[in-house]
Design a protein around this motif. Structure first.
Motif, PDB file in Angstrom:
ATOM      1  N   ILE A   1       4.643  15.100   8.143  1.00 39.50           N
ATOM      2  CA  ILE A   1       3.606  14.212   8.628  1.00 39.50           C
ATOM      3  C   ILE A   1       2.654  14.979   9.548  1.00 39.50           C
ATOM      4  O   ILE A   1       3.080  15.738  10.414  1.00 39.50           O
ATOM      5  CB  ILE A   1       4.225  13.018   9.380  1.00 39.50           C
ATOM      6  CG1 ILE A   1       5.096  12.197   8.428  1.00 39.50           C
ATOM      7  CG2 ILE A   1       3.142  12.143   9.996  1.00 39.50           C
ATOM      8  CD1 ILE A   1       4.343  11.592   7.267  1.00 39.50           C
ATOM      9  N   GLY A   2       1.377  14.738   9.350  1.00 40.91           N
ATOM     10  CA  GLY A   2       0.359  15.494  10.077  1.00 40.91           C
ATOM     11  C   GLY A   2      -0.372  16.449   9.170  1.00 40.91           C
ATOM     12  O   GLY A   2      -1.512  16.826   9.449  1.00 40.91           O
ATOM     13  N   GLY A   3       0.294  16.858   8.084  1.00 42.19           N
ATOM     14  CA  GLY A   3      -0.340  17.731   7.109  1.00 42.19           C
ATOM     15  C   GLY A   3      -0.731  19.084   7.666  1.00 42.19           C
ATOM     16  O   GLY A   3      -0.262  19.520   8.723  1.00 42.19           O
TER      17      GLY A   3
ATOM     18  N   VAL B   1       0.852  -1.185   0.000  1.00 43.93           N
ATOM     19  CA  VAL B   1       0.000   0.000   0.000  1.00 43.93           C
ATOM     20  C   VAL B   1       0.888   1.236   0.000  1.00 43.93           C
ATOM     21  O   VAL B   1       1.827   1.331   0.801  1.00 43.93           O
ATOM     22  CB  VAL B   1      -0.939   0.031   1.228  1.00 43.93           C
ATOM     23  CG1 VAL B   1      -1.716   1.339   1.280  1.00 43.93           C
ATOM     24  CG2 VAL B   1      -1.896  -1.157   1.200  1.00 43.93           C
ATOM     25  N   VAL B   2       0.582   2.155  -0.893  1.00 43.75           N
ATOM     26  CA  VAL B   2       1.283   3.445  -0.904  1.00 43.75           C
ATOM     27  C   VAL B   2       0.263   4.544  -0.663  1.00 43.75           C
ATOM     28  O   VAL B   2      -0.779   4.603  -1.318  1.00 43.75           O
ATOM     29  CB  VAL B   2       2.006   3.688  -2.250  1.00 43.75           C
ATOM     30  CG1 VAL B   2       2.642   5.076  -2.257  1.00 43.75           C
ATOM     31  CG2 VAL B   2       3.067   2.619  -2.481  1.00 43.75           C
ATOM     32  N   VAL B   3       0.564   5.397   0.294  1.00 41.84           N
ATOM     33  CA  VAL B   3      -0.295   6.527   0.627  1.00 41.84           C
ATOM     34  C   VAL B   3       0.424   7.803   0.210  1.00 41.84           C
ATOM     35  O   VAL B   3       1.558   8.048   0.634  1.00 41.84           O
ATOM     36  CB  VAL B   3      -0.611   6.573   2.135  1.00 41.84           C
ATOM     37  CG1 VAL B   3      -1.510   7.758   2.450  1.00 41.84           C
ATOM     38  CG2 VAL B   3      -1.259   5.268   2.587  1.00 41.84           C
ATOM     39  N   VAL B   4      -0.206   8.594  -0.633  1.00 39.12           N
ATOM     40  CA  VAL B   4       0.373   9.875  -1.051  1.00 39.12           C
ATOM     41  C   VAL B   4      -0.295  10.971  -0.224  1.00 39.12           C
ATOM     42  O   VAL B   4      -1.473  11.281  -0.406  1.00 39.12           O
ATOM     43  CB  VAL B   4       0.153  10.130  -2.551  1.00 39.12           C
ATOM     44  CG1 VAL B   4       0.773  11.471  -2.958  1.00 39.12           C
ATOM     45  CG2 VAL B   4       0.757   8.992  -3.369  1.00 39.12           C
ATOM     46  N   GLY B   5       0.439  11.527   0.716  1.00 42.20           N
ATOM     47  CA  GLY B   5      -0.091  12.538   1.621  1.00 42.20           C
ATOM     48  C   GLY B   5      -0.064  12.042   3.048  1.00 42.20           C
ATOM     49  O   GLY B   5      -0.597  10.969   3.351  1.00 42.20           O
ATOM     50  N   GLY B   6       0.557  12.811   3.937  1.00 43.29           N
ATOM     51  CA  GLY B   6       0.734  12.369   5.319  1.00 43.29           C
ATOM     52  C   GLY B   6      -0.128  13.086   6.320  1.00 43.29           C
ATOM     53  O   GLY B   6       0.215  13.161   7.497  1.00 43.29           O
ATOM     54  N   GLY B   7      -1.267  13.627   5.864  1.00 42.86           N
ATOM     55  CA  GLY B   7      -2.191  14.267   6.786  1.00 42.86           C
ATOM     56  C   GLY B   7      -2.987  13.235   7.562  1.00 42.86           C
ATOM     57  O   GLY B   7      -2.731  12.033   7.476  1.00 42.86           O
ATOM     58  N   PRO B   8      -4.007  13.671   8.339  1.00 46.07           N
ATOM     59  CA  PRO B   8      -4.790  12.737   9.155  1.00 46.07           C
ATOM     60  C   PRO B   8      -5.398  11.591   8.351  1.00 46.07           C
ATOM     61  O   PRO B   8      -5.356  10.436   8.771  1.00 46.07           O
ATOM     62  CB  PRO B   8      -5.877  13.634   9.755  1.00 46.07           C
ATOM     63  CG  PRO B   8      -5.254  14.982   9.806  1.00 46.07           C
ATOM     64  CD  PRO B   8      -4.396  15.074   8.572  1.00 46.07           C
ATOM     65  N   GLY B   9      -5.961  11.897   7.176  1.00 46.03           N
ATOM     66  CA  GLY B   9      -6.521  10.836   6.359  1.00 46.03           C
ATOM     67  C   GLY B   9      -5.466   9.853   5.903  1.00 46.03           C
ATOM     68  O   GLY B   9      -5.679   8.633   5.902  1.00 46.03           O
ATOM     69  N   GLY B  10      -4.301  10.360   5.531  1.00 46.90           N
ATOM     70  CA  GLY B  10      -3.226   9.516   5.039  1.00 46.90           C
ATOM     71  C   GLY B  10      -2.580   8.669   6.107  1.00 46.90           C
ATOM     72  O   GLY B  10      -2.444   7.446   5.962  1.00 46.90           O
ATOM     73  N   TYR B  11      -2.163   9.288   7.217  1.00 47.37           N
ATOM     74  CA  TYR B  11      -1.429   8.500   8.207  1.00 47.37           C
ATOM     75  C   TYR B  11      -2.340   7.548   8.979  1.00 47.37           C
ATOM     76  O   TYR B  11      -1.907   6.466   9.396  1.00 47.37           O
ATOM     77  CB  TYR B  11      -0.585   9.382   9.142  1.00 47.37           C
ATOM     78  CG  TYR B  11      -1.307  10.210  10.169  1.00 47.37           C
ATOM     79  CD1 TYR B  11      -1.893   9.621  11.289  1.00 47.37           C
ATOM     80  CD2 TYR B  11      -1.350  11.597  10.083  1.00 47.37           C
ATOM     81  CE1 TYR B  11      -2.516  10.382  12.269  1.00 47.37           C
ATOM     82  CE2 TYR B  11      -1.979  12.360  11.038  1.00 47.37           C
ATOM     83  CZ  TYR B  11      -2.555  11.754  12.134  1.00 47.37           C
ATOM     84  OH  TYR B  11      -3.179  12.517  13.094  1.00 47.37           O
TER      85      TYR B  11
END
Length: 216
Positions: free
Chosen positions: A45-47, A14-24
């Protein structure tokens, strides 16, 4: 890239693009379910929620409310013998940014403990369904995935007639770089972020004008 059509489908990478709340948060769930997870994040991280929006604005509001309560001390029968309290905006903003940075680091450490790989860079998709991460040193890394989550979040909206310059015209990402209290502040936009800034700076003693296209 294999398309995931149901909960029973096996997803190993799994690759997540974006480290905000939804991403992390999604990355943590995927790791707990046994996937090998990579998070590609550009800004931290945290966005925006952690670094420039929710966490910093709540900290600013708490500081402003404390000043407001101090102003009401005499109404409660209390007196300040040391004179008027002065607002050091540079120090306030530095504390706000330090707290946000510390929380971002805590979240990143949590991801690392779950064996989630974090890549600092700008993520995009190629024609094969892979994630291309452009790294700060100019290099590029190709990451293969069975499932990709795009969680790139939001960015301040700007208009051609009022381009932010970081000094007089600022976005909500730049406002924490102010080191002096402005005599007057015009906040354009009455959403949650705009209302919070208007309230906080008003409590700090600044003349604030809130411009809204809506009646509430």
């Amino acid at each position: 890239m294999r398309r995931v059509t149901g909960l029973s489908a096996r997803v190993d990478r799994v690759v997540v693009v974006g480290g905000g709340p939804g991403g992390y948060e999604a990355a943590l769930v995927a790791a707990q379910l046994g996937a090998s997870v990579t998070v590609v994040d550009r800004d931290g991280i945290g966005g925006s929620a952690v670094l420039t929006d929710c966490v910093p604005s709540k900290t600013l509001i708490a500081t402003a409310e404390l000043l407001h309560e101090t102003d009401r001390a005499q109404e409660l029968g209390l007196s300040l013998t040391s004179g008027e309290i002065k607002v050091d905006l540079a120090k306030i903003n530095q504390r706000v940014k330090n707290l946000a940075t510390a929380q971002s680091a805590d979240i990143a450490a949590h991801l690392a403990r779950e064996d989630i790989r974090i890549i600092r860079g700008h993520g995009r998709l190629d024609d094969s369904g892979n994630v291309i991460a452009s790294l700060p040193d100019g290099s590029v890394e190709i990451i293969e995935a069975d499932a990709i989550l795009l969680a790139t979040g939001a960015a301040p909206r700007t208009i051609p007639s009022a381009q932010p310059d970081g000094e007089r015209i600022l976005t909500w990402e730049q406002v924490y770089d102010l080191d002096e209290l402005p005599e007057r502040l015009i906040v354009v936009g009455s959403g949650v972020t705009g209302a919070e800034f208007a309230s906080a700076y008003n409590a700090l003693g600044i003349d604030v004008v809130l411009v809204s296209s809506r009646d509430r």
